[in-house]
Write a protein that holds these residues in place. Structure first.
Motif, PDB file in Angstrom:
ATOM      1  N   ALA C  31     -39.526 -29.597 -11.571  1.00 28.75           N
ATOM      2  CA  ALA C  31     -39.577 -28.082 -11.726  1.00 28.75           C
ATOM      3  C   ALA C  31     -40.896 -27.772 -11.176  1.00 28.75           C
ATOM      4  CB  ALA C  31     -39.391 -27.693 -13.196  1.00 28.75           C
ATOM      5  N   THR C  32     -41.996 -28.717 -11.446  1.00 29.44           N
ATOM      6  CA  THR C  32     -43.204 -28.061 -11.325  1.00 29.44           C
ATOM      7  C   THR C  32     -44.333 -28.965 -10.519  1.00 29.44           C
ATOM      8  OG1 THR C  32     -44.029 -29.397 -13.332  1.00 29.44           O
ATOM      9  CG2 THR C  32     -43.157 -26.995 -13.678  1.00 29.44           C
ATOM     10  N   ASN C  80     -45.714 -25.113 -22.393  1.00 31.59           N
ATOM     11  CA  ASN C  80     -45.643 -24.202 -21.140  1.00 31.59           C
ATOM     12  C   ASN C  80     -46.663 -23.205 -21.048  1.00 31.59           C
ATOM     13  OD1 ASN C  80     -44.709 -23.237 -18.514  1.00 31.59           O
ATOM     14  ND2 ASN C  80     -43.098 -22.150 -19.554  1.00 31.59           N
ATOM     15  N   ARG C  88     -50.427 -22.448 -13.146  1.00 36.20           N
ATOM     16  CA  ARG C  88     -49.392 -22.866 -12.410  1.00 36.20           C
ATOM     17  C   ARG C  88     -49.706 -22.754 -10.879  1.00 36.20           C
ATOM     18  NH1 ARG C  88     -49.080 -18.151 -14.492  1.00 36.20           N
ATOM     19  NH2 ARG C  88     -48.474 -16.431 -13.323  1.00 36.20           N
ATOM     20  N   SER C 172     -36.276 -26.347  -8.432  1.00 35.20           N
ATOM     21  CA  SER C 172     -37.192 -27.196  -8.580  1.00 35.20           C
ATOM     22  C   SER C 172     -37.292 -27.439  -6.944  1.00 35.20           C
ATOM     23  CB  SER C 172     -36.586 -28.496  -9.145  1.00 35.20           C
ATOM     24  OG  SER C 172     -35.484 -28.783  -8.680  1.00 35.20           O
ATOM     25  N   LYS C 175     -39.055 -22.914  -4.737  1.00 35.50           N
ATOM     26  CA  LYS C 175     -39.199 -21.861  -5.826  1.00 35.50           C
ATOM     27  C   LYS C 175     -39.003 -20.575  -5.193  1.00 35.50           C
ATOM     28  CE  LYS C 175     -42.175 -24.134  -9.083  1.00 35.50           C
ATOM     29  NZ  LYS C 175     -42.522 -25.311  -8.203  1.00 35.50           N
ATOM     30  N   ILE C 189     -38.591 -22.462 -15.344  1.00 36.04           N
ATOM     31  CA  ILE C 189     -39.446 -23.696 -15.754  1.00 36.04           C
ATOM     32  C   ILE C 189     -39.916 -23.579 -17.287  1.00 36.04           C
ATOM     33  CG2 ILE C 189     -42.339 -23.970 -15.741  1.00 36.04           C
ATOM     34  CD1 ILE C 189     -42.093 -23.311 -12.754  1.00 36.04           C
TER      35      ILE C 189
END
Lengths: 586, 382, 291
Positions: C31-32, C80, C88, C172, C175, C189
């Motif tokens: 995802a990140t 998060n 981010r 993922s 984006k 996220i």
């Protein structure tokens, strides 16, 4: 005309940096002369030796942009070499220190080699694994390392047998290493590292051996780690495996980031703070874990609020006050003297193919670029133009076929060797080194191996050449500005200047007109004429038919990876296949 | 509230300055005799560190009630050694920098004592230690005094008990590969060799292993009829003990002190029933041991173990020695400690030899359904 | 043969533990693009929550279990918002360091609150295990293996057959594209962090009866799980499971037949071999393009 080359630094480096050496000498004298108690002495010894190891990280991470989570292992190499050498083998301290640095160097270079295929998280994991294995060996290879008992009675050189004398020696080493690391960014190797960090692809096509640069960075980092470890072992007279664990590598990394990864000053600040903060926070010790918890919190906050570390934060404030450095004054006009080794054909491509799995992106293409002309490669989207260019500059490996540049077979060369052979190129989506000034960018271009226009390649000659190239594209007066302050069109010109500064034999331009407005396109056209006038051959890829038809004498047309037409501009453009395939799809 | 960069920078600066302000605000205490102590307040051994501090404090209280040291009240100055070697070097040097500290308590971990040893030698003041690596008192450092029997004794006691009392001759040795475990395993192997029954399996394992199946199977296959072990961490011991029983190995087991440690008993439960352990501290072994046990239970509310008994003895012996010496001169304290004979401590009777070792034997205890029962004391005179 | 079977069972059991933790790594990474070095501490925190509710307060096991997982969901949210979200837009490095900071913070906060003593947490079942012929099957390991299998199926169903799962997949993979399609990337996220914190917590609660509850329990497992993730091919759920199982088996057999003290080294040797000869992992062509 202004006086030539005021760019060249007026005073020798040594004189300009005298204050640094005076300050270092005072520190060394203080370390030797002041009366410290054991606690302060131990803290200073730790801070000094750790700083040197963290300098290593500022090279590999700060300059070259590669992560290393095994610095404690390298630190351990040096420490164990000195420890085992002096305590068990009764060898000279100096010899042991040297051996430790060499061992670290070999291991570092080995680790650097793994960067050939890996980056980012993968590299992080390789270094962690390396670290873990080194720790296991330290603990379990008892016959060699004494295992978990550690090594005691480690010797020091006779010259520095007292604790303070030894500390002074360590401070002196710190000062020297600090000086070297401070100036590394301005050397050829340092520029190469920064280029690799900023844009690996562009670094490669500008003649930098990316792989070797990374190995050097890892090697330097490891040597500094080993050196620091050797000094540490002598300082504390006892070492054991738990001092060189993964957790310690993390501490080194955090020190580096906290202070500011890009500079040795930051490294020293970060190291000092991370040794002192836990000491200061000891008053919280009544609750176990509390101060390490606060330490963890600080790490998060610093990363969040001081991305460039403490020194970066301070340096930014200074930056605002400091007057902008004046651009060097105008210079001689740029001279392009493309090499003339081969015959009439500068670039000869035969049967070139590039397949991705089942997809034939380029399929049996022949191109012959005549010396001194502007040759255009056109075709509709997905016709294989950019793939062809990438195969030509070595970013992709050809599936089959051959490429001859001015009589040299470059088919199997990596990008930087093609550049050395005389190839220069620009990118469709501009790839400049964004943390550098325009001048530094172009200097990297001028550094091309085989560039005959810069004499021995000394700093002054490089700067002069880069200034000429920048002036040639009309941006000489803004040479000392950072890339980020230039408009898109100007960035494109800087990229061209970077290629020109290397005095290439052939210039590849990948859609130079993309994203430019009509005035800028006109300027570009003028520039191309001036380049061609000096006899440099240009191979251009572009959609802009006006530019192509006016600038190019010769055109090759691709469609679906195959050559569908080739010849004199006007004839090709009137070719019915071309009209239907290319213009029809526009 | 929105935290800006500037706020954060200001906060950071204030945070860095705070310790100084706090430090200067702390007033100097009245004239006391100070004893420094390095203990793991944080890190993996933080748990045993807490016990060690308690043991020392109980002894100190008793000393102060009985009139203190040289007529003054005694005080403990504690520094966190973070359970690491660099940590104890810094902790000790911080204590060493205070000239009014007359003597110190070092660590129960041998590597830490090794790490601080060069500084101890430099400082030249007595340091009481609990690390059991035999070398510590045999490497020419005259300022280290040991308050636990060293590993050459534990190995000999385990071997002696297993071979002569239990009558078993096919030994499997299991030890952790850290300093403590390696030294212990070596001592046990040597003692067995001397008794004419060399071990059939000598196996090391790394600390914080999550699984011992291969080790248990190796023991099973070796045909050993008795197991001798040196475990460092209780969770390793607990996992191993459970897997050992699950895989059906039920041979007699004589272990190093950690096998009778209260945390281990809690973690492993029935898996450790009917095992034997060498214990420097056994509550029923002597009157002095019983007295310490009672005092400790009153204060801490849990059963005492060797983590606290050695610091208790160290403070008691040290205080008596300073009183006998009549001075805080390091050399005189040293002589007085070395002259200590027949001193009844919680761990046993202290008879210091010229190396600085106070104890020369171990108790054997048995785990009887979770209760630790004193079995016998084995003492060596050589 | 008996020996081999016993080793195989243990290897798969311990491998399933790695696989569970690795799953949490993979989800966050997909995802990140961030490796969460505090993933192991998620497991540790959950195990301590179980000790607080089930042991200290004596509440029913299932209730404590639900509370602990709820607590992990909350921790996922805080993590998060506090660690990932503010960073981010930065490169992967600062985020890695921040998660390392978070791991130090979590481990030592628990130490400060709960003290350093390892704790006991009983398992789900009364019987400790079954003797199946020559092989002893630990009931808790059986449960762990079962949960791992169930999670593989659940993940497959969730990501391939539910709208939320597909939205998470889309996020993922791309984006920008996902946000153009009207998917709230930051919500996705957030959900990922919650899910992977809960997964990490689940792993911790399951493994606690076997390995006991200690401050260090998470970090040792996490490093191996990380290795498993890479062996499986970063970003691939099935790969993480296979990688974890493979690592557990390799380690157990390596310890039995080569060397016990170097047991932890096998994982890393295998890892280096993989990175050098097959950097994309067992599965995963996709990763190579991402890198």
């Amino acid at each position: 005309m202004a006086a030539p080359a005021p760019v060249i630094r007026s005073k020798p480096l040594i004189v300009r940096h005298l204050p640094y050496f005076v300050a270092a000498a005072i520190l060394v004298a203080l370390a030797a002369g002041m009366q410290f108690d054991g606690y302060v002495l131990n803290i200073l010894m730790q801070a000094t030796t750790f700083s040197i190891a963290v300098f290593g990280l500022s090279v590999v991470l700060g300059l070259c942009g590669q992560i290393n989570l095994a610095q404690a292992a390298f630190f351990g190499f040096g420490a164990y070499a000195v420890g085992l050498g002096t305590a068990d083998l009764h060898m000279s301290y100096w010899l042991c220190l040297l051996a430790g640095c060499l061992a670290a160097l070999v291991a570092g270079a080995f680790l650097g080699m793994s960067t050939l295929r890996l980056g980012g998280h993968y590299l992080a994991m390789v270094t962690i694994s390396f670290q873990q294995i080194v720790t296991l060996v330290m603990i379990n290879a008892i016959w060699l390392t004494h295992g978990p008992d550690g090594v005691s009675n480690i010797g020091r050189p006779a010259l520095f047998s007292t604790s303070q004398g030894y500390l002074a020696f360590c401070v002196a080493v710190l000062a020297i290493v600090g000086y070297i690391v401070w100036h590394l960014p301005d050397t050829k190797l340092g520029r190469a590292m920064r280029a690799v960090r900023d844009n690996e692809l562009a670094a490669g096509v500008n003649g930098i051996d990316v792989f070797r640069t990374k190995i050097y960075a890892f090697g330097i980092c490891a040597v500094l780690g080993g050196l620091a470890g050797g000094l540490f072992a002598g300082g504390f007279a006892y070492i054991s495996p738990d001092q060189f664990s993964f957790a310690d590598s993390i501490v080194f990394l955090t020190m580096s980031l906290l202070g500011g990864v890009a500079s040795p000053i930051g490294s020293a600040i970060g190291t000092g703070l991370l040794i002192l903060i836990p000491e200061w926070l000891r008053f919280l010790k009544s609750v176990p874990g509390l101060y390490l918890a606060i330490y963890g919190l600080f790490v998060i906050l610093i990363i969040r609020f001081m991305p460039d570390g403490i020194w970066g934060f301070v340096a930014n404030i200074f930056e605002r006050w400091r007057a902008k450095t004046q651009a060097p004054a105008a210079v001689k006009p740029l001279l392009l003297k493309p090499a003339m080794v081969g015959g009439d054909i500068v670039l000869e491509v035969r049967g070139l193919s590039k397949h991705f799995g089942g997809l034939k992106a380029v399929d049996g293409v022949d191109i012959a670029v005549r010396r001194g002309g502007v040759h255009a490669l056109i075709g509709p989207n997905g016709s294989g133009k950019t793939t062809t260019l990438n195969v030509l500059s070595g970013l992709y490996k050809a599936t089959s076929g051959s490429i001859m540049l001015d009589g040299t077979d470059i088919t199997n060369m990596p990008p930087h060797q093609r550049t050395a052979a005389g190839l220069g190129r620009t990118f469709q989506n501009i790839r400049l080194f964004r943390s550098m000034t325009a001048l530094e960018n172009v200097e990297i271009g001028a550094e091309r191996r085989g560039n005959t226009m810069v004499g021995q390649g000394g700093d002054a000659a490089l700067t002069e050449r880069a200034m000429e190239a920048l002036t040639f594209v009309g941006l000489g007066h803004r040479a000392n500005e950072l890339i980020t302050s230039f408009s898109y069109g100007h960035q494109r010109l800087i990229e061209i200047a970077r290629a020109l500064a290397g005095n290439p034999t052939l210039l590849l331009l990948d859609e130079p007109a993309a994203g430019l407005n009509s005035t800028e396109k006109l300027e570009l056209h003028e520039l191309l004429k001036r380049i061609a006038a000096q006899g440099l051959t240009i191979l251009i890829i572009d959609h802009d038919m006006t530019l192509v038809s006016e600038a190019a004498q010769h055109i090759t047309v691709l469609n679906f990876g195959r050559r569908i037409a080739d010849g004199e501009s006007m004839a090709v453009l009137r070719h019915p296949d071309v009209v239907s395939a290319y213009l029809g799809s526009e | 509230m929105k935290l800006t960069r500037r706020d954060f920078a200001a906060g950071l600066a204030a945070g860095l300055a705070a310790p100084y302000i706090i430090k200067s605000a702390r007033a100097e205490g009245a004239a006391t005799i100070k004893i420094g102590m390095c203990a793991p307040v944080t890190g993996p051994a933080a748990e045993s560190g807490r016990y060690a501090i308690q043991g020392a404090k109980i002894a100190l209280e008793a000393v102060n009630k009985a009139g203190g040291i040289l007529g003054k009240q005694a005080e403990l100055v504690i520094e966190d050694d973070q359970t690491t070697n660099p940590g104890i070097v810094l902790a000790f040097s911080k204590l060493a920098a205070q000239p009014d500290i007359v003597a110190f308590l070092g660590s129960i971990r041998s590597t830490q004592v090794h790490a601080m040893a060069p500084d101890v030698l430099k400082l030249g003041k007595p340091v009481m230690i609990g690390g059991t690596d035999p070398n510590l008192t045999h490497m020419g450092n005259q300022w280290l005094f040991r308050f636990r029997p060293n590993d050459s004794y534990s190995g000999r006691v385990i071997a002696e008990y297993g071979v002569n009392t239990l009558g078993k001759k096919k030994w499997a040795i299991l030890h952790s590969t850290d300093a403590f475990g390696t030294a212990g395993g070596k001592a046990l192997a040597a003692a067995l060799e001397k008794l004419g029954c060399p071990a059939v399996l000598d196996q090391g394992y790394a600390n914080q292993s999550q699984d011992f199946t291969p080790v248990v199977l190796a023991i099973k296959q070796s045909g050993a009829d008795i197991l001798g072990s040196y475990f460092t961490f209780e969770n390793d011991l607990g996992i191993f003990a459970r897997q050992l029983r699950q895989l059906g190995v039920n041979i007699p087991w004589v272990g190093s002190p950690s096998i009778v440690n209260i945390t281990a008993l809690k973690l492993a439960g029935p898996a450790l029933y009917n095992t034997f352990g060498v214990a420097d501290y056994a509550e029923d072994s002597s009157d002095a041991a019983k007295a310490f046990g009672k005092a400790y239970r009153d204060v801490v509310k849990v059963a005492p173990d060797n983590q606290s008994s050695w610091t208790y003895d160290a403070v008691s012996v040290l205080s008596a020695a300073i009183n006998k010496a009549g001075s805080t001169d390091p050399a005189k304290i040293r002589e007085a400690i070395l002259a200590t004979k027949k001193f009844p401590g919680a761990e046993g009777e202290y008879n210091f030899d010229q190396n600085g070792d106070g104890l020369h034997g171990y108790n054997i205890v048995k785990n009887d359904k979770g209760n630790i029962v004193f079995d016998k004391h084995i003492e060596f005179t050589d | 043969m008996d020996l081999v079977l016993q080793l195989l069972f243990t290897g798969i059991g311990i491998g399933a533990v790695y696989a569970l933790v690795a799953l949490g790594f993979v989800l966050i990474f997909r995802a990140t693009n961030v490796v969460n070095f505090a993933q192991g501490e998620f497991s540790m925190v959950a195990a301590y929550l179980m000790v607080v509710f089930a042991v200290d307060l004596g509440w029913p096991y299932w209730l404590s279990f639900l509370i602990a997982l709820g607590g992990m969901a909350l921790l996922g949210v805080i993590f998060n918002l506090g660690v990932y979200y503010p960073l981010r837009h930065r490169s992967f490095l600062p985020v890695i360091i921040a998660t390392i900071g978070a791991s130090i913070l979590l481990a030592n906060s628990v130490l400060a609150i709960y003290g350093p003593q390892p704790q006991v947490l009983q398992g789900w079942f009364e019987t400790p295990g079954i003797q199946l012929g020559p092989v002893y099957l630990d009931s808790q390991y059986l449960l762990i293996i079962a949960v791992t299998i169930a999670l593989v199926i659940f993940n497959y169903w969730f990501f391939e057959h539910t709208l939320l799962g597909k939205k998470l997949q889309a996020t993922s993979q791309d984006k920008e594209m996902a946000s153009l399609l009207g998917i709230s990337v930051s919500t996705m996220i957030m959900i990922t962090f919650i899910y992977s914190a809960v997964l990490g917590g689940l792993a911790g609660i399951l493994v606690a009866p076997v390995l006991f509850v200690s401050i260090q329990m998470g970090s040792t497992i996490a490093l191996k799980a990380f290795a498993a993730t890479i062996i499986g091919g970063f970003g691939d759920v099935a790969g993480a499971i296979i990688g974890g199982l493979a690592l557990g088996v390799i380690e157990t057999f390596g310890a039995a037949y080569i060397s016990v003290p170097y047991k932890d080294g096998f994982a890393f040797l295998v890892l280096i071999a993989f990175l050098v000869f097959r950097p994309q992992g067992i599965f995963g062509e996709r990763v190579a393009e991402k890198a």
